[in-house]
Enzyme design. Structure first.
Site, PDB file in Angstrom:
ATOM      1  N   ASN A  14       0.730  -1.110  -0.133  1.00  0.00           N
ATOM      2  CA  ASN A  14       0.005  -0.005  -0.109  1.00  0.00           C
ATOM      3  C   ASN A  14       0.909   1.296  -0.134  1.00  0.00           C
ATOM      4  O   ASN A  14       0.412   2.243   0.479  1.00  0.00           O
ATOM      5  CB  ASN A  14      -0.978  -0.043   1.161  1.00  0.00           C
ATOM      6  CG  ASN A  14      -0.314  -0.241   2.645  1.00  0.00           C
ATOM      7  OD1 ASN A  14       0.852  -0.110   2.646  1.00  0.00           O
ATOM      8  ND2 ASN A  14      -0.898  -0.746   3.346  1.00  0.00           N
ATOM      9  N   ARG A  52       2.858   6.456  11.957  1.00  0.00           N
ATOM     10  CA  ARG A  52       2.048   5.961  13.006  1.00  0.00           C
ATOM     11  C   ARG A  52       2.063   6.855  14.168  1.00  0.00           C
ATOM     12  O   ARG A  52       2.961   7.875  14.322  1.00  0.00           O
ATOM     13  CB  ARG A  52       3.040   4.634  13.988  1.00  0.00           C
ATOM     14  CG  ARG A  52       3.020   3.384  13.014  1.00  0.00           C
ATOM     15  CD  ARG A  52       1.516   2.758  13.178  1.00  0.00           C
ATOM     16  NE  ARG A  52       1.717   1.447  12.273  1.00  0.00           N
ATOM     17  CZ  ARG A  52       1.181   1.308  11.035  1.00  0.00           C
ATOM     18  NH1 ARG A  52       0.629   2.532  10.244  1.00  0.00           N
ATOM     19  NH2 ARG A  52       1.207   0.250  10.404  1.00  0.00           N
ATOM     20  N   GLN A  97      -5.805   3.042  18.494  1.00  0.00           N
ATOM     21  CA  GLN A  97      -6.937   2.819  17.377  1.00  0.00           C
ATOM     22  C   GLN A  97      -7.924   1.774  17.676  1.00  0.00           C
ATOM     23  O   GLN A  97      -7.447   0.721  18.063  1.00  0.00           O
ATOM     24  CB  GLN A  97      -6.142   2.527  16.138  1.00  0.00           C
ATOM     25  CG  GLN A  97      -5.227   3.561  15.502  1.00  0.00           C
ATOM     26  CD  GLN A  97      -4.857   3.353  14.235  1.00  0.00           C
ATOM     27  OE1 GLN A  97      -3.936   4.236  13.892  1.00  0.00           O
ATOM     28  NE2 GLN A  97      -4.845   2.493  13.384  1.00  0.00           N
ATOM     29  N   HIS A 103      -7.690   5.791  10.216  1.00  0.00           N
ATOM     30  CA  HIS A 103      -6.747   5.059   9.505  1.00  0.00           C
ATOM     31  C   HIS A 103      -6.976   4.333   8.158  1.00  0.00           C
ATOM     32  O   HIS A 103      -7.697   3.381   8.149  1.00  0.00           O
ATOM     33  CB  HIS A 103      -6.094   3.935  10.511  1.00  0.00           C
ATOM     34  CG  HIS A 103      -4.634   3.529  10.207  1.00  0.00           C
ATOM     35  ND1 HIS A 103      -3.888   2.669  10.974  1.00  0.00           N
ATOM     36  CD2 HIS A 103      -4.086   3.467   8.920  1.00  0.00           C
ATOM     37  CE1 HIS A 103      -2.929   2.495  10.432  1.00  0.00           C
ATOM     38  NE2 HIS A 103      -3.014   2.886   9.068  1.00  0.00           N
TER      39      HIS A 103
HETATM   40  P1  NAD Z   1      10.365   1.174   4.578  1.00  0.00           P
HETATM   41  O1  NAD Z   1      10.850   0.121   5.469  1.00  0.00           O
HETATM   42  O2  NAD Z   1      10.320   0.841   2.879  1.00  0.00           O
HETATM   43  O3  NAD Z   1      10.815   2.747   4.961  1.00  0.00           O
HETATM   44  C1  NAD Z   1      11.346   3.089   6.363  1.00  0.00           C
HETATM   45  C2  NAD Z   1      12.399   3.917   6.311  1.00  0.00           C
HETATM   46  O4  NAD Z   1      12.305   4.595   7.609  1.00  0.00           O
HETATM   47  C3  NAD Z   1      13.582   3.369   6.222  1.00  0.00           C
HETATM   48  O5  NAD Z   1      14.278   3.893   5.009  1.00  0.00           O
HETATM   49  C4  NAD Z   1      14.251   3.370   7.652  1.00  0.00           C
HETATM   50  O6  NAD Z   1      15.698   3.323   7.611  1.00  0.00           O
HETATM   51  C5  NAD Z   1      13.582   4.754   7.938  1.00  0.00           C
HETATM   52  N1  NAD Z   1      13.699   4.892   9.402  1.00  0.00           N
HETATM   53  C6  NAD Z   1      13.505   4.192  10.391  1.00  0.00           C
HETATM   54  N2  NAD Z   1      13.711   4.438  11.800  1.00  0.00           N
HETATM   55  C7  NAD Z   1      14.122   5.936  11.358  1.00  0.00           C
HETATM   56  C8  NAD Z   1      14.389   6.809  12.148  1.00  0.00           C
HETATM   57  N3  NAD Z   1      14.646   6.882  13.486  1.00  0.00           N
HETATM   58  N4  NAD Z   1      14.641   8.445  11.566  1.00  0.00           N
HETATM   59  C9  NAD Z   1      14.602   8.238  10.426  1.00  0.00           C
HETATM   60  N5  NAD Z   1      14.423   7.263   9.474  1.00  0.00           N
HETATM   61  C10 NAD Z   1      14.054   6.249  10.072  1.00  0.00           C
HETATM   62  O7  NAD Z   1       8.755   1.273   4.913  1.00  0.00           O
HETATM   63  P2  NAD Z   1       7.457   1.859   4.209  1.00  0.00           P
HETATM   64  O8  NAD Z   1       6.908   0.801   3.356  1.00  0.00           O
HETATM   65  O9  NAD Z   1       8.112   3.435   3.762  1.00  0.00           O
HETATM   66  O10 NAD Z   1       6.557   2.334   5.400  1.00  0.00           O
HETATM   67  C11 NAD Z   1       7.086   3.150   6.507  1.00  0.00           C
HETATM   68  C12 NAD Z   1       5.880   3.043   7.615  1.00  0.00           C
HETATM   69  O11 NAD Z   1       4.736   3.640   7.076  1.00  0.00           O
HETATM   70  C13 NAD Z   1       5.474   1.620   8.168  1.00  0.00           C
HETATM   71  O12 NAD Z   1       6.354   1.195   8.625  1.00  0.00           O
HETATM   72  C14 NAD Z   1       4.195   1.984   8.620  1.00  0.00           C
HETATM   73  O13 NAD Z   1       4.399   2.218  10.069  1.00  0.00           O
HETATM   74  C15 NAD Z   1       3.769   3.163   7.791  1.00  0.00           C
HETATM   75  N6  NAD Z   1       2.400   2.817   6.972  1.00  0.00           N
HETATM   76  C16 NAD Z   1       1.338   3.586   7.149  1.00  0.00           C
HETATM   77  C17 NAD Z   1       0.199   2.945   6.381  1.00  0.00           C
HETATM   78  C18 NAD Z   1      -1.183   3.753   6.615  1.00  0.00           C
HETATM   79  O14 NAD Z   1      -2.029   3.248   6.054  1.00  0.00           O
HETATM   80  N7  NAD Z   1      -1.034   4.880   7.185  1.00  0.00           N
HETATM   81  C19 NAD Z   1       0.348   2.176   5.281  1.00  0.00           C
HETATM   82  C20 NAD Z   1       1.754   1.859   5.120  1.00  0.00           C
HETATM   83  C21 NAD Z   1       2.739   2.038   5.942  1.00  0.00           C
END
Ligand code: NAD
Length: 358
Positions: A117, A256, A285, A309
């Protein structure tokens, strides 16, 4: 095997719309498939407290399926009670509602449908940035009320062009946000992430990396949060960091809720330190009715773009995460290797580099 799924209640909408696959009614479309193979499938949205269907059934479940949209919180305590548990599957992206350290210890694998997603969320982020910067929500509310006073909304409406936009986390979603911002001619695109983007990927979108978070937030007109929730990001955007944010900046958080401090955000918006806050994720949530983020406003009565969400659960996304969940289960039942990008916790160790520096 016993498969337990915690999904969200779909009600009448789920009966009318079978593509709402993430609901307890439509059950990811896998009931028949699981039962034909002789597996037991328990599906519920009842997830809180020791008498909930979740907590009663986790004790002998072999596989747990959850979704971030209505998270079944698998705490360390529940992990210790879940004697048969071997696999947790997140139907979606983001597995922070699972105690990952406890799963490492117990050798329970945690997989998610990586990428399922990320476009859905990136589109929502761009929309949220625009609706805050352009002061869209109060303008629409004015129209619904039957009023018409252009100055009241134009007083806080800007163009995105010429603004500095930065992402905390430049993974799949963060990078897709940057890609989608390119045609808006922002003044600069920035990112803060301990994992550097490959040089050619950074060059393609013209993004500059900043190593210090306070320095980063002080340069951004718009901050978008796109990192997972883990020990290193819980409460990352707090009262102290908000002091360093450029006055009047906009924050979009679809990552989050608990990455941003609930009360500090509400206070910063009220005082005008930030001009807007938008997103779809909450520290709890479903969010309680009196959660301050539901109604918080900036000093001129706007700046709130909060929604439930749902950014990552568009019908397109549901088709992808339902099918991805089925593939993960199929691999597991047939002892086939899993797609490496889907593995957050493998057997006894973290496979993902996104849940903190270890
Ligand atoms: P991803 O793993 O591709 O990317 C996450 C990035 O965050 C990585 O590059 C990681 O190094 C970085 N990161 C981790 N800790 C960090 C920090 N302390 N400071 C800065 N950067 C940091 O993940 P993604 O697919 O891009 O998804 C990211 C997040 O989005 C998911 O973990 C989830 O919590 C959230 N998400 C939300 C929804 C929604 O419906 N709202 C849907 C999908 C994902």
């Amino acid at each position: 095997m016993k498969v337990l799924a915690i999904l969200y209640k779909g009600g009448a909408a789920a009966q009318q719309e079978p593509r709402l696959l993430g609901t307890i009614e439509n059950q990811l479309g896998i009931r028949e498939w699981l039962e034909k193979q002789g597996h037991e499938f328990v599906v519920t949205d009842d997830k809180e407290g020791p008498d909930s269907v979740f907590q009663k059934n986790i004790v002998d479940a072999d596989i747990l399926i959850t979704t971030p949209f209505h998270p079944g919180y698998l705490t360390g305590d529940l992990v210790s009670k879940a004697k048969n548990l071997k696999l947790c599957v997140t139907a979606g992206v983001g597995s922070d509602h699972i105690d990952l350290n406890a799963c490492v210890e117990r050798k329970i694998q945690v997989l998610e449908v990586t990428g399922s997603n990320v476009v859905s969320v990136a589109e929502h982020v761009v929309m949220s940035i625009l609706l805050l910067v352009r002061n869209f929500v109060p303008a629409h509310e004015m129209i619904e009320r039957g009023d018409w006073m252009v100055s009241e909304v134009a007083r806080n409406a800007f163009d995105l062009e010429g603004k500095v936009v930065g992402t905390i986390g430049a993974g799949r979603i963060g990078y897709r946000v940057l890609q989608r911002l390119l045609p808006f001619n922002c003044k600069e695109l920035l990112y803060y992430d301990y994992n550097a983007l490959p040089a050619d990927a950074a060059k393609t979108v013209g993004v500059r990396r900043i190593d210090d978070l306070k320095d980063f937030v002080s340069q951004c007109d718009v901050i978008t949060v796109n990192c997972p929730l883990h020990e290193g990001t819980r409460g990352l955007v707090n009262a102290e960091l908000l002091k360093h944010v450029k006055k009047g900046a906009w924050i979009v958080n679809t990552a989050r809720g608990a990455i941003c401090d609930k009360d500090a955000i509400a206070a910063a918006l009220k005082s005008g330190q930030i001009n807007g806050y938008s997103g779809d994720v909450w520290n709890v949530q479903p969010a309680p009715k009196d959660h301050p983020w539901r109604t918080m406003k900036n000093p001129v009565g706007g700046g709130n773009g909060m929604v439930p969400h749902y950014s990552g659960t568009t019908l397109d996304a549901q088709a992808r995460y339902a099918s991805g969940t089925k593939t993960i289960l199929e691999n597991f039942f047939n002892d086939k290797p899993q797609e490496p990008a889907n593995i957050i916790v493998g057997i006894g160790k973290y496979e993902s580099k996104a849940y903190g520096q270890r």
